[in-house]
Write a protein that holds these residues in place. Structure first.
Motif, PDB file in Angstrom:
ATOM      1  N   TRP A  28       0.838  -1.201   0.000  1.00  0.00           N
ATOM      2  CA  TRP A  28       0.000   0.000   0.000  1.00  0.00           C
ATOM      3  C   TRP A  28       0.874   1.253   0.000  1.00  0.00           C
ATOM      4  O   TRP A  28       0.664   2.165  -0.795  1.00  0.00           O
ATOM      5  N   GLU A  39      -7.197   6.172  -2.589  1.00  0.00           N
ATOM      6  CA  GLU A  39      -8.447   5.417  -2.705  1.00  0.00           C
ATOM      7  C   GLU A  39      -8.226   4.108  -3.475  1.00  0.00           C
ATOM      8  O   GLU A  39      -8.644   3.035  -3.044  1.00  0.00           O
ATOM      9  N   GLU A  40      -7.534   4.215  -4.594  1.00  0.00           N
ATOM     10  CA  GLU A  40      -7.252   3.049  -5.447  1.00  0.00           C
ATOM     11  C   GLU A  40      -6.358   2.046  -4.711  1.00  0.00           C
ATOM     12  O   GLU A  40      -6.590   0.835  -4.764  1.00  0.00           O
ATOM     13  N   CYS A  42      -6.112   1.622  -1.497  1.00  0.00           N
ATOM     14  CA  CYS A  42      -6.921   0.987  -0.451  1.00  0.00           C
ATOM     15  C   CYS A  42      -7.751  -0.150  -1.041  1.00  0.00           C
ATOM     16  O   CYS A  42      -7.810  -1.247  -0.480  1.00  0.00           O
ATOM     17  N   GLN A  43      -8.385   0.118  -2.175  1.00  0.00           N
ATOM     18  CA  GLN A  43      -9.202  -0.909  -2.829  1.00  0.00           C
ATOM     19  C   GLN A  43      -8.349  -2.108  -3.232  1.00  0.00           C
ATOM     20  O   GLN A  43      -8.745  -3.253  -3.028  1.00  0.00           O
ATOM     21  N   GLU A  44      -7.173  -1.826  -3.803  1.00  0.00           N
ATOM     22  CA  GLU A  44      -6.294  -2.896  -4.288  1.00  0.00           C
ATOM     23  C   GLU A  44      -5.766  -3.764  -3.142  1.00  0.00           C
ATOM     24  O   GLU A  44      -5.746  -4.988  -3.243  1.00  0.00           O
ATOM     25  N   GLN A  45      -5.313  -3.134  -2.064  1.00  0.00           N
ATOM     26  CA  GLN A  45      -4.638  -3.876  -0.995  1.00  0.00           C
ATOM     27  C   GLN A  45      -5.577  -4.373   0.093  1.00  0.00           C
ATOM     28  O   GLN A  45      -5.360  -5.431   0.663  1.00  0.00           O
ATOM     29  N   GLY A  47      -9.259  -4.060  -0.107  1.00  0.00           N
ATOM     30  CA  GLY A  47     -10.595  -4.406  -0.575  1.00  0.00           C
ATOM     31  C   GLY A  47     -11.682  -3.483  -0.065  1.00  0.00           C
ATOM     32  O   GLY A  47     -12.863  -3.820  -0.128  1.00  0.00           O
ATOM     33  N   ILE A  48     -11.284  -2.331   0.455  1.00  0.00           N
ATOM     34  CA  ILE A  48     -12.245  -1.331   0.922  1.00  0.00           C
ATOM     35  C   ILE A  48     -11.789   0.052   0.486  1.00  0.00           C
ATOM     36  O   ILE A  48     -10.617   0.253   0.147  1.00  0.00           O
ATOM     37  N   GLY A  49     -12.699   1.005   0.514  1.00  0.00           N
ATOM     38  CA  GLY A  49     -12.361   2.378   0.162  1.00  0.00           C
ATOM     39  C   GLY A  49     -11.718   3.115   1.328  1.00  0.00           C
ATOM     40  O   GLY A  49     -11.693   2.629   2.460  1.00  0.00           O
ATOM     41  N   GLU A  52     -14.073   3.838   4.338  1.00  0.00           N
ATOM     42  CA  GLU A  52     -14.265   2.677   5.206  1.00  0.00           C
ATOM     43  C   GLU A  52     -13.016   2.416   6.040  1.00  0.00           C
ATOM     44  O   GLU A  52     -13.109   2.112   7.232  1.00  0.00           O
TER      45      GLU A  52
END
Length: 65
Positions: A28, A39-40, A42-45, A47-49, A52
């Motif tokens: 991350w 944001e991206e 967080c989603q990649e590593q 699985g949440i935004g 969250e």
């Protein structure tokens, strides 16, 4: 965006390490340092935004006091 002060950033990194582990934390940090949007990353590593992640972190912070 979510502005994070340096002392808060330390606790956020600690939370991420405890919750997701060192490998995901490092991935991350590398992604964000490399120019990936937070944001991206967080989603990649995780699985949440970011929102969250922020909420989970704040809930975790309360347990650390």
């Amino acid at each position: 965006g979510v502005e994070i002060a340096v002392d808060q950033a330390y606790t956020l990194i600690h939370f991420i390490t405890e919750t997701y582990g060192v490998e995901k934390r490092n991935a991350w940090i590398e992604a964000v340092a490399g120019g990936t949007a937070v944001e991206e990353a967080c989603q990649e590593q995780f699985g949440i935004g970011l929102d969250e992640l922020d909420t989970l972190w704040r809930e975790w912070l309360i347990t650390q006091i």
